[in-house]
Each structure stands twice: as C-alpha cells, then as structure tokens.
Design a protein around this motif. Structure first.
Motif: not given
Length: 729
Positions: A442, A445, A449, A485, A488-489, A592
């Motif tokens: 993570p 990611a 971000r 992960m 986070e996206l 993404v």
C-alpha cells in the motif's frame, strides 16, 4: 568486496562550462552495486523467448555456467523437443564447462510447494518426505490416462453442444423443455470437466518424486538426476541449495568465519520489529521471517571470457509451468505446454556488458556462502578465483546505463529494489505501469496518490495515470494487503467478496453494540465489562469504516452469501449489459486502471461457429516489471509485497533508458490490449491509452457475459472469490 557506489561531486567552472543538462536521479544511492555504462539489455517476453535464449547460451558455453533460481526441474525442456535441462548441463560438463546450480530449499516450505522437483528431503531423490531411497521407478500412467479421458469427454460433449445449438439434433428439437434440459446438462458436464482439468496441477508435491504427474518418465529422470548429482557422478557439474540461517554459536562453529558477517532470520525479524516494513503486524513479521525464501533468478555464462560473456536477469523459474508462448492459447496441447500448466505471462532479460561483474559478485558470494567451511581451508572460493576480472574488462555492449539492484537480507540488509521503486514513483510525470504477480504494498499506492495531490496543489492540470496488470489474490491469506492497495486508489469495490466479509463483520458488531447499549446490566461489575466491550466495538467499527464499509456497502453486500457474489457481475433481465456492479472513486489528479489477463477459445478476436460458445481461462501473471514515463524500467524477481521488498533475496536491473522503457510498454500493451498509442513525439499518450484500456475491458466484460470470444487478453480486475483476511505473505 565493499560497495563502490558513492556520491560524486562535479565542480563547474562558469568560465569553462557554458551550459549543463540535469536529469532526475533514477539510481539507488544505497545499492551495493553502482550504475554501469555500456550495457546492452534485450527483453525476453514469455517462456518461449526466455528459456530459448538461456538454452542457446548454455549450449554454446565454453567456460562456465552459473545458475541461481528459486526452483529447478532437471527434466524440464527449455525448448520443445530439446534435451532436458539436466541433460544439457550434464553434456556441457563432459565438455569441461564448469556448471554450478544454486537453488533455495526449505524442507517445511516444500510441503506447500516443491521447489526442487525430485530432490527429496535430504537430497536422496524422492518426495519431500524423502522416498525413493531405492532405485527410482516411473510412476503409474494412471494420472495421464485419466487426463486423456477427461480431454476426450470434453471434446465429445463440446461437439454435441454445438450440434444441439445448431439444430442438428432433431431428437431434442430447437426449443422447448427437452432442448433446454439437455443444454443445461451439457453445460454442467463441460464446467465439471474443465474444473477437473484446470484443478489438476502438473506437479505431484508429496506423491511419487514430486515430478510432473503426467510424465512418468520425467518423474523417474528427476530422481536419477539428483541421485547422480549428489553422488558426484556428473563431471564438472555442482549443485547446492541455500536457505537463511539463524544466528546461533553452533552455526559459526559449523560454517566458519563467514557467519560473523552474515545476517540471518533473527536480524530480519529485528528489522521488521523496528518498523522497517509499513502495514505489517507481528504475526505477519514472524511468518515472513521463518519462511523467507531465496527468490533470485539469474544465469551467467562464460564469465571468464569477458568478450563473449552473457547474463540473464530473470522472472522465470526453471519449472515447466513457467513456459508459454505470447499467444497464451487456451489449450495446453495447442500451446505446446506440458499438460496441466499455463497459460503463463512472465518476463526476463538478456544482459551484456559491465553489469556482468555485479551478477558474478551476487552469484559468487552466494555460492561461497554455501561452501562447506572445511573445504575453504584447501581451496580458494569462487570470489577469489574471479577477483582479477574487473568491470573495465568487459567491452561496451550497448548504449544503456544500468544498475543491478537487490533485496538481500544476508548482506547488510540491502533493499535497493525498494529504494528504486520509491524513487521512480516519485519521479512520475505522465504514467506508471506495474505488471506484477502481486499488488500488495500500500505504501506505493499512497505515494502516487500523494504525488498527484502535490501536483494539484502546485497548479498542475494534467492527470497522472496508473496502469496495472496483476492477478486476483484468490486466497484469503493475501486479501487484506491487496484490498488496502486498491482502497488507496479508490478501487476497493473491485473486491466485492472481501467487502462482503467486512460488511458482515460490520453488521455483527453494530448489532452487538446496539444490544449492549439498549440492555445495560444491573450489576455494576457486569455493566463495566459491557462498557469496555462497547468501547472495543466502537474502535473496531471505526476501523471498518476506515476500510470503506459505508452504510451503502452494508446495505448492498451485508445480506449476501459468498456464493451470491459471483452473480453480481452477470447481466440481469431488463438490465443494460454495460452496467457494472461497482462504482470506482475518483482520485483527484490520478487516473487508475487495473486489469488481469484472460485467454479464451476460440482465440481473442475470432468468430464463433454456429452453435459454439467461448470458454475462458485466467492467464497467470508472474511478471515483475515497473515502467515509468517511457524513461525508466525496472525488471526484477521482486513482487509488489512486503516479502520481496524486505525479507526475501531478490535481484533486478534498473535502467533509465528511453528505448528500453518504450519497448517494454509497446510490446506488452500490444500483447495485452492490442495496441499502444503514442503522441506526436513518439512518447506514451497516456490519456488515449487509458481510454482504450477501459473500452477493451468493458467490451470483454460484456462478451464474457455473452460467452463470446474476447477482444484482447486484458480483462478488468474483479475478484469475486477472495474473502477478507489478514495477509500472511
């Protein structure tokens, strides 16, 4: 050998230097090996290319062959119809080519997956249980015959279903109850047969020798090969295994002075406890430490002949399931694969030039580490034998500047692969492309971000793009890090089974909390326990909310059973086929797209014959590649997870080379999606590619629902199998 990569100061004289050109830093400062000039890198996409190139290099060897791998199968044929690799090494040894093979082996881990096919528990030749002490015999042909029966059943019932749908079986008619009943029967039979064929792994782990269960002759060969190698019956061929040590006085006594500087499991655990790896709990740390593996893969040929030496930095293990063509055909036989293996996506590279000096150091130090300490009293180690060969002895082979990078807990806890990932992701200006077996770290990611947010804060209007090709976790032991992960996206809805697990947990906790608050006990001691439990529940509910379990998710998924989740992606009556059962979050400044690879029969883009329907099969992604902005690429043995970044030994090559990065992107996206778009300057047109990826995945989503052939191999990541559980990888 001490690391020779240090910071260099360049003094600029304004009177002499009228201009300078600065670039971003793409190299690891804490790596053991420095960047090297004059390197040639040749991408090898999939097993047909990679194993073919390795076979040719070994066959042409005149001095030495050095091999490091996670796993080794001496009966594997690197080229269809060629000698087995064990036979090739034996022949080269008889021609005075010194061959050394170093493979990871952990007896406990072998019960899960056998890395040395046919070696046996103590090298006796046999199973992980140590059988086969007597002369090896070929296993029964029963497994192979059973597979032939299943394949025959599949062919017969596929043909019957095609005839039924084409109206060529008048007994059932073209509609009505009898037609529908037989169609359902045939579909159920084909699903069952396909599951049995795909569920039959090609290797026996604890039965027979651990060799391929559909090839009894190979099973016998692996036993005999290892028995011969351990008995010293092969000329100029040495075989050793390695594992991580535990720092105890007995080890130093048995293995000699090298143990004084070697780092083992206790050192790794200490590093993890001190917080080196984010998002890792203590149970996870223990598992990573106890079952750390040597995951490097490399081949070095004729190192002593610096004019002709060649090396390979590999993602491929020397097991036959890693062999496939780039067509990734549905049927093993049509693809030329061994029965029960594939389809398989993987990447390696051929390297020439001065970086071979560093590949040699990585091999020689590992080889010497596994030399019995008494033997060191009488002979020089491999490192000493090759100490006179320097990087300058290798002629310039190409235009690339490259750096060998590693995760190597045994030597100063090197984590230069991790450093390079962070550095490259911090340099992203246009796009980043991950093609990796796992997507479970993570921190990467979060970094992307936060980078996008920083660009927005500085007034940038152009989005960053993240393209990902990976696998579904498909195992509850690995779901939490993948889920984190994706969250986070803004992509966590692509794991509905994991969300369903969390939503069920949320409903239980809310119900228990509501009951406690509505029914306080009269006894003050019991009431205090109720209040303590309520506080725990509130913290756990807050944690679930942080994982994206909103009231909407509770309502949508909380009442579903596990078997209901796969139905979410199927079109319902009266529903638009293009509607999707997920809503992805929009991350400001960051676009993404996450995909997986799927093959089908007929092949992608093919028409259907009358009455025919397509069948689908996952392509297993084993690649470990990062590409950034058509500028930088990093190919390694390292997965995107804590294990590869911190506790396993890994090996890779990083290069800020425009031609190489662009070649990876264009060739791979051409294979996966059908094409790759460039702008007027020949660089990646990320906006157009992002749009095209989504269009292809949406079309494939619809076509799979209609049982039609895919447009291309790329399909959207959509994990309907894996419940949520703490990661143990």
């Amino acid at each position: 050998m001490k690391p020779d990569y240090a910071k260099e100061e360049i003094l600029l004289d304004p009177k002499r230097h009228t201009s300078i050109c600065l670039t971003m830093d793409w190299f690891a400062q804490k790596a053991f090996y420095p960047p090297r000039f004059g390197v040639k890198v040749t991408p090898l996409i999939n097993g047909e290319q990679a194993f073919g190139a390795v076979y040719d290099a070994i066959e042409a060897a005149t001095r030495s062959v050095d091999i490091i791998s996670w796993g080794f199968d001496p009966a594997m044929r690197f080229k269809p119809g060629s000698d087995r690799i064990g036979e090739l090494l034996d022949v080269r040894g008889r021609h005075r080519v010194n061959t050394r093979v170093l493979i990871w082996k952990n007896p406990l881990a072998n019960f899960v997956e056998n890395t040395l096919i046919g070696d046996g528990l103590a090298g006796s030749g046999g199973t992980a249980l140590g059988s086969g002490i007597a002369r090896g015999r070929a296993a029964s042909d029963r497994e192979r015959q059973a597979r032939h029966v299943l394949e025959f059943r599949r062919t017969v019932h596929q043909e019957e279903l095609i005839k039924l749908r084409a109206g060529k079986l008048p007994y059932y008619g073209t509609s009505g109850y009898r037609y529908q009943q037989r169609e359902k029967e045939l579909q159920a039979i084909l699903v069952e047969v396909e599951n049995q064929l795909n569920g039959r792994g090609g290797y026996n782990l604890l039965i027979g020798s651990g060799a391929p269960q559909y090839s009894p002759q190979d099973e016998e060969y692996t036993r005999e090969w290892f028995r011969r190698i351990h008995d010293g019956q092969m000329r100029n061929v040495e075989f050793r295994t390695r594992d991580f040590s535990t720092e105890l006085p007995l080890n130093a006594l048995l293995r000699g002075p090298q143990m004084l500087t070697e780092k083992g499991r206790l050192s790794t655990l200490y590093r993890l406890i001190r917080g080196e790896a984010p998002d890792t709990n203590f149970a996870h740390m223990l598992l990573l430490t106890l079952f750390a593996s040597h995951h490097q893969k490399m081949v070095l040929v004729d190192y002593e002949d610096t004019a002709n030496a060649v090396g390979f930095v590999m993602g491929h293990n020397m097991h036959r399931n890693y062999w496939d063509t780039s067509a990734h055909l549905y049927h093993d036989k049509a693809a030329g694969r061994s029965p029960g293996f594939g389809p398989w996506q993987d990447l390696s590279m051929k390297v020439q030039g001065s970086v071979l000096h560093d590949l040699n150091h990585n091999f020689s130090s590992a080889w010497d580490r596994e030399t019995f300490w008494i033997k060191k009293w009488f002979t020089d180690g491999l490192s000493e034998q090759r100490d006179a060969i320097n990087p300058e002895h290798f002629k310039s082979a190409g235009p690339t500047m490259a750096q060998i990078c590693r995760t190597q807990p045994q030597e100063g806890a090197e984590t230069s692969i991790l450093e390079l990932y962070h550095k490259a992701l911090g340099n992203v200006r246009n796009y980043a492309y991950f093609e990796n077996q796992y997507f479970r770290y993570p921190a990467f990611a979060r970094q992307l971000r936060e980078l996008a947010a920083a660009y927005i804060a500085k007034g940038r209007e152009q989005d960053l793009y993240l393209f990902v090709v990976t696998n579904h976790p498909n195992d509850k032991s690995f779901s939490s890090t993948t889920y984190a992960m994706l969250q986070e996206l803004g992509q966590e809805q692509l794991m509905p089974q994991a969300q369903r697990t969390l939503a069920e947990d949320m409903l239980r906790k809310r119900s228990e909390l509501a009951y406690l608050e509505a029914n306080p006990h009269r006894d003050p001691y019991v009431q205090r326990a109720q209040l303590n439990r309520a506080d725990v529940l509130k913290r756990e509910i807050a944690e679930l909310e942080a994982k994206g379990i909103t009231p909407e998710v509770e309502e949508r998924l909380g009442g579903l059973k596990p078997e209901d989740i796969p139905e979410l992606g199927k079109p319902k009556d009266g529903e638009n086929d293009d509607e999707k059962p997920y809503t992805l979050k929009d991350i400001p400044g960051l676009k993404v797209v996450i995909g997986t690879l799927t093959t089908c029969t007929p092949e992608p883009g093919s028409p259907l014959f009358e009455g025919e329907t397509a069948q689908f099969r996952d392509i297993y992604v084993h690649s470990k590649l990062l590409v950034v902005d058509d500028v930088f690429s990093l190919l390694s043995s390292a997965n995107i997870n804590t294990r590869s970044m911190h506790t396993d030994s890994e090996l890779g090559l990083a290069a800020p080379d425009y031609e190489l990065a662009k070649r990876w992107r264009e060739e791979l996206w051409g294979l996966h999606v059908g094409k790759s778009f460039n702008d007027s300057g020949g660089m990646c047109e990320a906006t157009e590619n992002f749009k095209f990826w989504n269009e292809v995945m949406d079309k494939n989503w619809k076509r799979m629902g209609q049982n039609k052939p895919l447009e291309a191999h790329l399909t959207r990541f959509w994990d309907v199998e894996t419940p949520y559980a703490k990661a143990v990888d």
